[in-house]
Design a protein around this motif. Structure first.
Motif, PDB file in Angstrom:
ATOM      1  N   HIS A  79       5.773 -69.433   3.444  1.00 17.83           N
ATOM      2  CA  HIS A  79       6.865 -68.469   3.460  1.00 17.83           C
ATOM      3  C   HIS A  79       7.935 -68.786   2.426  1.00 17.83           C
ATOM      4  O   HIS A  79       7.994 -69.892   1.894  1.00 17.83           O
ATOM      5  CB  HIS A  79       7.485 -68.389   4.857  1.00 17.83           C
ATOM      6  CG  HIS A  79       8.167 -69.651   5.270  1.00 17.83           C
ATOM      7  ND1 HIS A  79       7.484 -70.749   5.758  1.00 17.83           N
ATOM      8  CD2 HIS A  79       9.467 -70.007   5.253  1.00 17.83           C
ATOM      9  CE1 HIS A  79       8.330 -71.713   6.027  1.00 17.83           C
ATOM     10  NE2 HIS A  79       9.535 -71.292   5.727  1.00 17.83           N
ATOM     11  N   ILE A  80       8.779 -67.799   2.191  1.00 18.07           N
ATOM     12  CA  ILE A  80       9.918 -67.934   1.290  1.00 18.07           C
ATOM     13  C   ILE A  80      11.116 -68.383   2.120  1.00 18.07           C
ATOM     14  O   ILE A  80      11.291 -67.954   3.262  1.00 18.07           O
ATOM     15  CB  ILE A  80      10.214 -66.588   0.599  1.00 18.07           C
ATOM     16  CG1 ILE A  80       9.008 -66.157  -0.232  1.00 18.07           C
ATOM     17  CG2 ILE A  80      11.471 -66.658  -0.264  1.00 18.07           C
ATOM     18  CD1 ILE A  80       9.075 -64.741  -0.732  1.00 18.07           C
ATOM     19  N   GLY A 116      11.038 -71.246  -2.490  1.00 18.23           N
ATOM     20  CA  GLY A 116      12.234 -70.455  -2.801  1.00 18.23           C
ATOM     21  C   GLY A 116      12.946 -71.211  -3.883  1.00 18.23           C
ATOM     22  O   GLY A 116      12.520 -71.187  -5.032  1.00 18.23           O
ATOM     23  N   PRO A 117      13.990 -71.981  -3.493  1.00 15.06           N
ATOM     24  CA  PRO A 117      14.621 -72.836  -4.501  1.00 15.06           C
ATOM     25  C   PRO A 117      13.625 -73.868  -5.057  1.00 15.06           C
ATOM     26  O   PRO A 117      13.656 -74.199  -6.218  1.00 15.06           O
ATOM     27  CB  PRO A 117      15.739 -73.533  -3.737  1.00 15.06           C
ATOM     28  CG  PRO A 117      16.013 -72.670  -2.564  1.00 15.06           C
ATOM     29  CD  PRO A 117      14.710 -72.002  -2.230  1.00 15.06           C
ATOM     30  N   VAL A 118      12.735 -74.346  -4.183  1.00  8.98           N
ATOM     31  CA  VAL A 118      11.682 -75.271  -4.626  1.00  8.98           C
ATOM     32  C   VAL A 118      10.469 -74.428  -4.994  1.00  8.98           C
ATOM     33  O   VAL A 118       9.911 -73.720  -4.162  1.00  8.98           O
ATOM     34  CB  VAL A 118      11.312 -76.285  -3.507  1.00  8.98           C
ATOM     35  CG1 VAL A 118      10.149 -77.143  -3.931  1.00  8.98           C
ATOM     36  CG2 VAL A 118      12.514 -77.122  -3.141  1.00  8.98           C
ATOM     37  N   LYS A 119      10.087 -74.488  -6.236  1.00 11.22           N
ATOM     38  CA  LYS A 119       8.942 -73.706  -6.717  1.00 11.22           C
ATOM     39  C   LYS A 119       7.646 -74.464  -6.447  1.00 11.22           C
ATOM     40  O   LYS A 119       7.638 -75.696  -6.439  1.00 11.22           O
ATOM     41  CB  LYS A 119       9.056 -73.454  -8.223  1.00 11.22           C
ATOM     42  CG  LYS A 119      10.364 -72.825  -8.658  1.00 11.22           C
ATOM     43  CD  LYS A 119      10.454 -71.384  -8.253  1.00 11.22           C
ATOM     44  CE  LYS A 119      11.656 -70.698  -8.833  1.00 11.22           C
ATOM     45  NZ  LYS A 119      12.798 -70.603  -7.964  1.00 11.22           N
ATOM     46  N   PRO A 120       6.534 -73.746  -6.243  1.00  8.47           N
ATOM     47  CA  PRO A 120       5.249 -74.431  -6.069  1.00  8.47           C
ATOM     48  C   PRO A 120       4.939 -75.307  -7.283  1.00  8.47           C
ATOM     49  O   PRO A 120       5.221 -74.920  -8.421  1.00  8.47           O
ATOM     50  CB  PRO A 120       4.236 -73.286  -5.960  1.00  8.47           C
ATOM     51  CG  PRO A 120       5.035 -72.093  -5.569  1.00  8.47           C
ATOM     52  CD  PRO A 120       6.402 -72.291  -6.158  1.00  8.47           C
ATOM     53  N   GLY A 121       4.370 -76.476  -7.028  1.00  6.40           N
ATOM     54  CA  GLY A 121       4.034 -77.401  -8.097  1.00  6.40           C
ATOM     55  C   GLY A 121       2.845 -76.956  -8.922  1.00  6.40           C
ATOM     56  O   GLY A 121       2.638 -77.426 -10.038  1.00  6.40           O
ATOM     57  N   ARG A 122       2.040 -76.075  -8.378  1.00  8.16           N
ATOM     58  CA  ARG A 122       0.860 -75.532  -9.070  1.00  8.16           C
ATOM     59  C   ARG A 122       0.569 -74.172  -8.457  1.00  8.16           C
ATOM     60  O   ARG A 122       1.129 -73.827  -7.429  1.00  8.16           O
ATOM     61  CB  ARG A 122      -0.330 -76.493  -8.968  1.00  8.16           C
ATOM     62  CG  ARG A 122      -0.705 -76.932  -7.584  1.00  8.16           C
ATOM     63  CD  ARG A 122      -1.816 -77.994  -7.563  1.00  8.16           C
ATOM     64  NE  ARG A 122      -1.439 -79.325  -7.931  1.00  8.16           N
ATOM     65  CZ  ARG A 122      -0.870 -80.219  -7.115  1.00  8.16           C
ATOM     66  NH1 ARG A 122      -0.590 -79.899  -5.881  1.00  8.16           N
ATOM     67  NH2 ARG A 122      -0.594 -81.425  -7.529  1.00  8.16           N
ATOM     68  N   PRO A 123      -0.316 -73.387  -9.042  1.00  4.67           N
ATOM     69  CA  PRO A 123      -0.579 -72.046  -8.501  1.00  4.67           C
ATOM     70  C   PRO A 123      -1.131 -72.070  -7.076  1.00  4.67           C
ATOM     71  O   PRO A 123      -1.972 -72.903  -6.735  1.00  4.67           O
ATOM     72  CB  PRO A 123      -1.622 -71.476  -9.471  1.00  4.67           C
ATOM     73  CG  PRO A 123      -1.476 -72.268 -10.718  1.00  4.67           C
ATOM     74  CD  PRO A 123      -1.032 -73.639 -10.294  1.00  4.67           C
ATOM     75  N   ALA A 180       4.082 -76.024   7.605  1.00  3.19           N
ATOM     76  CA  ALA A 180       4.623 -74.929   6.800  1.00  3.19           C
ATOM     77  C   ALA A 180       4.793 -75.376   5.358  1.00  3.19           C
ATOM     78  O   ALA A 180       5.032 -76.555   5.084  1.00  3.19           O
ATOM     79  CB  ALA A 180       5.964 -74.476   7.369  1.00  3.19           C
ATOM     80  N   TRP A 181       4.654 -74.421   4.480  1.00  5.29           N
ATOM     81  CA  TRP A 181       5.020 -74.592   3.075  1.00  5.29           C
ATOM     82  C   TRP A 181       6.108 -73.575   2.807  1.00  5.29           C
ATOM     83  O   TRP A 181       5.890 -72.379   2.941  1.00  5.29           O
ATOM     84  CB  TRP A 181       3.844 -74.324   2.145  1.00  5.29           C
ATOM     85  CG  TRP A 181       2.778 -75.365   2.146  1.00  5.29           C
ATOM     86  CD1 TRP A 181       2.798 -76.584   2.752  1.00  5.29           C
ATOM     87  CD2 TRP A 181       1.510 -75.264   1.501  1.00  5.29           C
ATOM     88  NE1 TRP A 181       1.627 -77.246   2.522  1.00  5.29           N
ATOM     89  CE2 TRP A 181       0.815 -76.459   1.746  1.00  5.29           C
ATOM     90  CE3 TRP A 181       0.893 -74.278   0.734  1.00  5.29           C
ATOM     91  CZ2 TRP A 181      -0.462 -76.700   1.262  1.00  5.29           C
ATOM     92  CZ3 TRP A 181      -0.372 -74.518   0.252  1.00  5.29           C
ATOM     93  CH2 TRP A 181      -1.043 -75.721   0.499  1.00  5.29           C
ATOM     94  N   GLU A 182       7.267 -74.051   2.449  1.00  4.64           N
ATOM     95  CA  GLU A 182       8.396 -73.175   2.173  1.00  4.64           C
ATOM     96  C   GLU A 182       8.712 -73.228   0.689  1.00  4.64           C
ATOM     97  O   GLU A 182       8.889 -74.299   0.118  1.00  4.64           O
ATOM     98  CB  GLU A 182       9.605 -73.631   2.976  1.00  4.64           C
ATOM     99  CG  GLU A 182      10.838 -72.812   2.740  1.00  4.64           C
ATOM    100  CD  GLU A 182      11.997 -73.275   3.595  1.00  4.64           C
ATOM    101  OE1 GLU A 182      13.140 -72.973   3.216  1.00  4.64           O
ATOM    102  OE2 GLU A 182      11.780 -73.925   4.627  1.00  4.64           O
ATOM    103  N   THR A 218      11.787 -71.065  10.122  1.00  4.83           N
ATOM    104  CA  THR A 218      12.316 -71.908  11.198  1.00  4.83           C
ATOM    105  C   THR A 218      12.008 -71.291  12.558  1.00  4.83           C
ATOM    106  O   THR A 218      11.653 -71.999  13.502  1.00  4.83           O
ATOM    107  CB  THR A 218      13.835 -72.110  11.020  1.00  4.83           C
ATOM    108  OG1 THR A 218      14.062 -72.660   9.722  1.00  4.83           O
ATOM    109  CG2 THR A 218      14.394 -73.053  12.064  1.00  4.83           C
ATOM    110  N   THR A 219      12.111 -69.980  12.663  1.00  2.00           N
ATOM    111  CA  THR A 219      11.792 -69.289  13.916  1.00  2.00           C
ATOM    112  C   THR A 219      10.314 -69.468  14.258  1.00  2.00           C
ATOM    113  O   THR A 219       9.967 -69.777  15.402  1.00  2.00           O
ATOM    114  CB  THR A 219      12.138 -67.785  13.800  1.00  2.00           C
ATOM    115  OG1 THR A 219      13.529 -67.679  13.496  1.00  2.00           O
ATOM    116  CG2 THR A 219      11.831 -67.054  15.090  1.00  2.00           C
ATOM    117  N   MET A 220       9.471 -69.282  13.274  1.00  2.00           N
ATOM    118  CA  MET A 220       8.026 -69.462  13.476  1.00  2.00           C
ATOM    119  C   MET A 220       7.739 -70.904  13.905  1.00  2.00           C
ATOM    120  O   MET A 220       6.976 -71.145  14.834  1.00  2.00           O
ATOM    121  CB  MET A 220       7.288 -69.133  12.171  1.00  2.00           C
ATOM    122  CG  MET A 220       5.836 -69.473  12.158  1.00  2.00           C
ATOM    123  SD  MET A 220       4.884 -68.268  13.059  1.00  2.00           S
ATOM    124  CE  MET A 220       3.239 -68.747  12.578  1.00  2.00           C
TER     125      MET A 220
END
Length: 127
Positions: free
Chosen positions: A44-45, A111-118, A107-109, A51-53
């Motif tokens: 999620h973004i 947003g401010p932290v961009k994915p390290g790879r595709p 979870a993988w969140e 957090t709710t999930m």
């Protein structure tokens, strides 16, 4: 009209084949989860209900402490740094097997932290 009909028929067949494959893949993943061999991953973004999930999923089984992304019960030596995500295709099975021993959901969140790879590099169909 015949060419359009033929082309339309090929698209329908390809779509039906994909739907059958996707449905069987999903069924296999659900069956694997039920016998503790699959992991739920909430991708999620930031600020979009992660957090709710996570709070709901904590009621059903063990999750990482900090919004299911990491925290005090996340061993970086064993599981890697939470910012080193997503993992690659060839390590999906190893990561799922390792994480499932401790958690039923992570979870993988982003947003401010961009994915390290595709994100496309993950084996999303691993059962």
């Amino acid at each position: 009209p015949d060419a359009i009909h033929t082309f339309s028929h090929h698209i329908h067949n390809a779509s039906s084949s994909f739907e059958r494959h996707n449905a069987s893949s999903t069924s296999q993943q659900v069956a694997s989860y039920k016998i503790d061999e699959a992991l739920i991953l909430n991708l999620h973004i930031t600020h979009h209900a992660g957090t709710t999930m996570c709070a709901e999923m904590k009621k059903w089984g063990p999750t990482p402490d900090k919004a299911c992304n990491g925290g005090d019960n996340w061993n970086r030596t064993i599981y890697g740094h939470p910012r080193n995500r997503p993992w690659t295709y060839n390590v999906t099975a190893k990561q799922v097997d390792l994480l499932r021993q401790r958690y039923h959901m992570i979870a993988w969140e982003f947003g401010p932290v961009k994915p390290g790879r595709p994100l496309g590099g993950v084996n999303w169909e691993f059962p």
